[in-house]
Design an enzyme around this catalytic site. Structure first.
Site, short mmCIF file in Angstrom:
data_model
loop_
_atom_site.label_atom_id
_atom_site.label_comp_id
_atom_site.label_asym_id
_atom_site.label_seq_id
_atom_site.Cartn_x
_atom_site.Cartn_y
_atom_site.Cartn_z
N HIS A 8 13.11 -26.63 0.72
CA HIS A 8 12.66 -27.99 0.42
C HIS A 8 11.17 -28.03 0.08
O HIS A 8 10.44 -27.08 0.33
CB HIS A 8 12.97 -28.95 1.58
CG HIS A 8 12.25 -28.65 2.87
ND1 HIS A 8 12.81 -27.91 3.88
CD2 HIS A 8 11.03 -29.02 3.33
CE1 HIS A 8 11.97 -27.83 4.90
NE2 HIS A 8 10.87 -28.50 4.59
N GLU A 44 11.64 -37.74 9.22
CA GLU A 44 11.85 -37.12 7.91
C GLU A 44 13.18 -37.54 7.32
O GLU A 44 14.15 -37.85 8.03
CB GLU A 44 11.78 -35.59 8.04
CG GLU A 44 12.79 -34.99 9.00
CD GLU A 44 12.63 -33.49 9.18
OE1 GLU A 44 11.50 -33.03 9.41
OE2 GLU A 44 13.65 -32.78 9.10
N GLN A 55 11.86 -33.37 1.03
CA GLN A 55 11.74 -33.82 2.42
C GLN A 55 10.59 -34.84 2.47
O GLN A 55 9.43 -34.47 2.32
CB GLN A 55 11.42 -32.63 3.32
CG GLN A 55 11.23 -32.99 4.79
CD GLN A 55 10.88 -31.75 5.61
OE1 GLN A 55 9.88 -31.09 5.36
NE2 GLN A 55 11.71 -31.44 6.59
N HIS A 79 3.94 -29.43 1.89
CA HIS A 79 4.29 -28.01 2.09
C HIS A 79 5.51 -27.62 1.26
O HIS A 79 6.24 -28.48 0.78
CB HIS A 79 4.55 -27.71 3.57
CG HIS A 79 5.73 -28.43 4.17
ND1 HIS A 79 5.65 -29.69 4.71
CD2 HIS A 79 7.04 -28.06 4.30
CE1 HIS A 79 6.84 -30.05 5.17
NE2 HIS A 79 7.70 -29.09 4.92
N GLU A 129 6.45 -23.18 4.98
CA GLU A 129 7.37 -23.27 6.11
C GLU A 129 8.51 -22.29 5.85
O GLU A 129 9.03 -22.23 4.73
CB GLU A 129 7.92 -24.71 6.21
CG GLU A 129 8.96 -24.91 7.28
CD GLU A 129 9.53 -26.35 7.29
OE1 GLU A 129 9.07 -27.19 6.49
OE2 GLU A 129 10.46 -26.60 8.09
N1 CMX Z 1 -1.64 -28.05 2.65
C1 CMX Z 1 -2.71 -27.35 2.23
N2 CMX Z 1 -3.87 -27.30 2.91
C2 CMX Z 1 -3.94 -28.01 4.06
C3 CMX Z 1 -2.87 -28.76 4.55
C4 CMX Z 1 -1.67 -28.78 3.79
N3 CMX Z 1 -0.60 -29.44 4.20
N4 CMX Z 1 -3.23 -29.34 5.71
C5 CMX Z 1 -4.49 -28.98 5.93
N5 CMX Z 1 -4.92 -28.17 4.95
C6 CMX Z 1 -6.25 -27.55 4.82
C7 CMX Z 1 -7.35 -28.56 4.93
O1 CMX Z 1 -7.61 -29.13 3.67
C8 CMX Z 1 -8.50 -27.73 5.44
O2 CMX Z 1 -9.10 -27.06 4.38
P1 CMX Z 1 -10.71 -26.98 4.26
O3 CMX Z 1 -11.14 -26.33 5.54
O4 CMX Z 1 -10.91 -26.15 3.05
O5 CMX Z 1 -11.17 -28.38 4.14
C9 CMX Z 1 -7.82 -26.70 6.32
O6 CMX Z 1 -6.44 -26.66 5.91
C10 CMX Z 1 -7.86 -27.07 7.79
O7 CMX Z 1 -7.53 -28.42 7.86
P2 CMX Z 1 -7.66 -29.29 9.17
O8 CMX Z 1 -7.53 -30.70 8.79
O9 CMX Z 1 -8.84 -28.85 9.97
O10 CMX Z 1 -6.45 -28.77 9.94
P3 CMX Z 1 -5.37 -29.57 10.65
O11 CMX Z 1 -5.78 -29.75 12.04
O12 CMX Z 1 -4.92 -30.77 9.89
O13 CMX Z 1 -4.20 -28.51 10.58
C11 CMX Z 1 -2.41 -27.27 9.70
C12 CMX Z 1 -3.69 -28.02 9.37
C13 CMX Z 1 -1.81 -26.79 8.40
C14 CMX Z 1 -2.76 -26.09 10.61
C15 CMX Z 1 -1.48 -28.27 10.45
O14 CMX Z 1 -1.17 -29.35 9.59
C16 CMX Z 1 -0.20 -27.65 10.94
O15 CMX Z 1 -0.16 -27.02 11.99
N6 CMX Z 1 0.92 -27.79 10.17
C17 CMX Z 1 2.21 -27.24 10.54
C18 CMX Z 1 3.14 -28.28 11.14
C19 CMX Z 1 3.46 -29.39 10.17
O16 CMX Z 1 2.88 -29.52 9.10
N7 CMX Z 1 4.45 -30.24 10.56
C20 CMX Z 1 4.90 -31.35 9.77
C21 CMX Z 1 6.07 -31.01 8.88
C22 CMX Z 1 7.33 -30.87 9.68
C23 CMX Z 1 8.55 -30.42 8.87
O17 CMX Z 1 8.45 -29.91 7.77
O18 CMX Z 1 9.67 -30.58 9.41
CO CO Z 2 9.50 -29.13 6.05
#
Ligand code: CMX
Ligand code: CO
Length: 134
Positions: A8, A44, A55, A79, A129
């Site tokens: 997805h 979702e 998604q 993602h 993911e």
């Molecule tokens: N895609 C690309 N880059 C991303 C991002 C995304 N979705 N989210 C954050 N970033 C980037 C930010 O732009 C930032 O970059 P810079 O440092 O260059 O500015 C960097 O990552 C760190 O960002 P942050 O805001 O300090 O980090 P967060 O605390 O928001 O954490 C992440 C980012 C990815 C670790 C966190 O979102 C995470 O753990 N994601 C995994 C879980 C998830 O997304 N769950 C929801 C979906 C559930 C599902 O699919 O079922």
């Molecule tokens: Co997902």
């Protein structure tokens, strides 16, 4: 094969009902599945497109990955999710390659899947993911 399908594409939205209404109006599609995934802080909805899904993700709270993403960047692609046969083996492989994992161990995703996230800084600024279906 390591990646077996594009499972997805996750899209962050403010309002799930409003986004679904727009998908209905513009593309005449219905979600096949809708679920609150408390551990991920999202509600979702999955829309089938061929062998893959869109998604739609709405945050349950501001201080969640999708809530923070929306505050920072607004609505948009969040993602991509690849299907794998064996998520434990996939994580072990990525760890051995020095890839930055967000989840060291798989967790439960929607529809009884096992999922794990790989940090966007590891590859082309894309949050990845991995999904293992039951
Ligand atoms: N895609 C690309 N880059 C991303 C991002 C995304 N979705 N989210 C954050 N970033 C980037 C930010 O732009 C930032 O970059 P810079 O440092 O260059 O500015 C960097 O990552 C760190 O960002 P942050 O805001 O300090 O980090 P967060 O605390 O928001 O954490 C992440 C980012 C990815 C670790 C966190 O979102 C995470 O753990 N994601 C995994 C879980 C998830 O997304 N769950 C929801 C979906 C559930 C599902 O699919 O079922
Ligand atoms: Co997902």
């Amino acid at each position: 094969m390591f990646l077996i399908n594009l499972d997805h594409v996750g899209i962050a939205v403010h309002d799930l009902d409003a986004a679904l209404d727009e998908y209905r109006r513009q593309y005449r599609v219905e979600p096949t599945h809708r679920e609150v995934v408390e551990s991920q802080g999202v509600e979702e909805a999955m829309i089938a497109v061929g062998g893959s899904y869109i998604q739609l993700l709405a945050p349950l709270r501001e201080d969640s990955p999708v809530g923070k993403f929306l505050a920072r960047r607004g609505e948009g692609m969040h993602h991509v999710a690849y299907a794998v046969v064996d998520i434990d083996a996939a994580l072990e492989h990525l760890r051995a390659e020095g890839v930055r994992l967000i989840d060291e161990e798989p967790r439960r995703g929607g529809g009884d899947t096992r999922i794990a996230f790989v940090h966007p800084k590891s590859l082309a600024g894309t949050l990845i993911e991995l999904v293992e279906s039951p």
